[in-house]
Write a protein that holds these residues in place. Structure first.
Motif, PDB file in Angstrom:
ATOM      1  N   SER A   1      35.649  43.911  42.851  1.00  0.00           N
ATOM      2  CA  SER A   1      34.677  43.313  41.931  1.00  0.00           C
ATOM      3  C   SER A   1      33.251  43.367  42.469  1.00  0.00           C
ATOM      4  CB  SER A   1      35.047  41.843  41.659  1.00  0.00           C
ATOM      5  OG  SER A   1      36.295  41.753  40.999  1.00  0.00           O
TER       6      SER A   1
ATOM      7  N   ALA B   1      41.369  42.347  44.205  1.00  0.00           N
ATOM      8  CA  ALA B   1      40.494  42.218  43.036  1.00  0.00           C
ATOM      9  C   ALA B   1      39.090  41.801  43.454  1.00  0.00           C
ATOM     10  CB  ALA B   1      41.088  41.204  42.052  1.00  0.00           C
TER      11      ALA B   1
ATOM     12  N   SER C   1      39.987  46.992  34.572  1.00  0.00           N
ATOM     13  CA  SER C   1      39.241  45.917  35.206  1.00  0.00           C
ATOM     14  C   SER C   1      39.632  45.814  36.664  1.00  0.00           C
ATOM     15  CB  SER C   1      39.541  44.594  34.503  1.00  0.00           C
ATOM     16  OG  SER C   1      40.893  44.216  34.735  1.00  0.00           O
ATOM     17  N   PRO C   2      38.805  45.175  37.498  1.00  0.00           N
ATOM     18  CA  PRO C   2      39.191  45.005  38.902  1.00  0.00           C
ATOM     19  C   PRO C   2      40.545  44.321  39.066  1.00  0.00           C
ATOM     20  CG  PRO C   2      36.871  44.499  38.639  1.00  0.00           C
ATOM     21  CD  PRO C   2      37.427  44.688  37.252  1.00  0.00           C
ATOM     22  N   GLN C   3      40.834  43.361  38.197  1.00  0.00           N
ATOM     23  CA  GLN C   3      42.115  42.647  38.296  1.00  0.00           C
ATOM     24  C   GLN C   3      43.294  43.569  37.987  1.00  0.00           C
ATOM     25  OE1 GLN C   3      39.386  41.480  36.671  1.00  0.00           O
ATOM     26  NE2 GLN C   3      38.858  39.976  38.281  1.00  0.00           N
ATOM     27  N   LYS C   4      43.150  44.372  36.920  1.00  0.00           N
ATOM     28  CA  LYS C   4      44.236  45.283  36.565  1.00  0.00           C
ATOM     29  C   LYS C   4      44.379  46.407  37.594  1.00  0.00           C
ATOM     30  CE  LYS C   4      44.426  44.466  31.587  1.00  0.00           C
ATOM     31  NZ  LYS C   4      44.344  45.072  30.234  1.00  0.00           N
TER      32      LYS C   4
END
Length: 393
Positions: A264, A260, A305-308
């Motif tokens: 990001s 992530a 999103s970067p996390q997902k």
């Protein structure tokens, strides 16, 4: 192996083979390097046989992996342990071992009769064979059946024996593919671009099972060593519910938080594909799998999103909707129920008739466990047949 065991014990032995030459399936097994057995400690080795472990353990204890290596060396084919712990002949190929083995069997007096396909018994209890010059009948005091499962039928193991033995009242678990591939409803674009391409250094998981290795995309789905290692639970899940979701970690050595953070970073004018390639070190195939996963949910990959996105990279869902045909499987599950056999693999309903190898209801992963199991059960059946012959003298 049964023939060699019997011949060493003084029996007169004839091997009837339905094919034009002997050992066709052994030669196929050695196509990419003959993986005879595995070097891991025996308790861990035996655990690879799952529910069949207690039933196969005595046979493997009588012909251990070390004993099999010594047997190979005595045939002029010393072995070595590969980096994964798998054991191979130094020549790698099966043909030198097979040639030496056939020579030794010939010297021991074993007679080899080719192009004779077993078709059962006649009304007098004689074995019947279909041969090029017509039907043959043979009287035998003991019989070892080693007819294989139903994978690679063009090499002789087509499962035709199931109907014959079932007709005699022998209980047989349905033959099913093992160490096999699975079907996936790939999009036309994905299939056209990535068919035949490998996934390397990935981790696959399903239902609490995890394995590292490689896989291969096919036009119809997915196969390869890591997939084969999970094939038993995947097959049973599909049999029970019609589908199973395999998850693939494309960067299994990178934590989700690290991924992530990499994703990001400011992209500038870079495309998402460039970011995934440079920051996450994904291949075009890996990126294609991500697109397939989001396409199935009606979501654009760029919308994550970067996390997902990081979470998806190490848990890409691949819905499996079927099992590849048994004819293309490496091995076969199912076979003669162990309740039908005595400790020497004699079929209780058919005194003097023994069975070995993939005819029995066991399965194991690739890695040397399949050949070890076949050799060991063959040797046990051979010893059982010798004991039977002695008892009936």
């Amino acid at each position: 192996m049964a023939a060699e065991t019997l011949a060493r014990g003084g029996a007169r032995v004839t091997v009837f083979d339905g094919m034009r030459s002997a050992g066709r399936k052994l030669l196929l097994a050695g196509r990419g390097g003959l993986n005879l057995t595995h070097s891991e400690a025996l308790p861990a080795f035996l655990a690879r046989y799952g529910a069949a472990q207690p039933l196969l353990a005595p046979a493997i204890a009588a012909l251990t992996p070390d004993a099999l290596r010594a047997w190979s060396e005595a045939l002029g084919q010393p072995t070595f342990v590969g980096s994964s712990g798998r054991v191979f002949p130094q020549a790698m190929k099966a043909s030198p071992l097979l040639r030496a083995w056939l020579r030794r069997l010939d010297q021991q007096g074993v007679r080899l009769v080719l192009r004779h396909r077993w078709s059962g018994w006649d009304e007098d209890g004689q074995l019947t064979f279909d041969a090029p010059d017509g039907p043959h009948r043979v009287a035998a005091r003991a019989v070892v059946l080693a007819l294989g499962g139903a994978s690679w039928p063009q090499l002789g193991s087509d499962g035709g024996w199931v109907e014959i033995l079932s007709g005699k009242g022998v209980a047989i678990a349905p033959l099913r593919p093992a160490n096999c591939g699975f079907t996936v409803a790939w999009s036309a674009v994905f299939r056209a671009r990535f068919e035949g391409q490998p996934l390397k250094n990935v981790a696959l998981s399903f239902g609490g099972h995890h394995v590292r290795g490689e896989a291969m995309i096919t036009s119809a789905g997915i196969e390869g060593g890591a997939v084969y290692a999970l094939s038993a639970p995947l097959r049973e899940a599909i049999r029970a519910g019609g589908r199973a979701v395999l998850r693939i970690a494309l960067r299994p050595d990178l934590a989700e938080a690290d991924l992530a953070a990499r994703l990001s970073a400011p992209r500038g004018k870079q495309s998402l594909a460039s970011v995934l390639r440079k920051a996450a070190h994904l291949t075009p195939l890996g990126i294609g799998l991500l697109h397939e996963a989001t396409l199935a949910k009606g979501v654009a990959l760029s919308a994550l999103s970067p996390q997902k996105l990081a979470a998806l990279i190490n848990a890409v869902p691949v819905p499996l909707n079927g099992v590849a045909p048994i004819a293309r499987a490496i091995s076969t599950a199912g076979g003669i129920a162990f309740d039908e056999l005595d400790a020497s693999f004699m079929i209780r309903r058919l005194p003097g008739v023994f069975a070995a190898g993939e005819m029995l209801d066991w399965e194991a992963p690739t890695g040397g466990y399949l050949l070890q199991g076949a050799f060991a059960t063959g040797a046990t059946a051979g010893r059982g047949a010798l004991t039977w012959l002695g008892a009936t003298d």
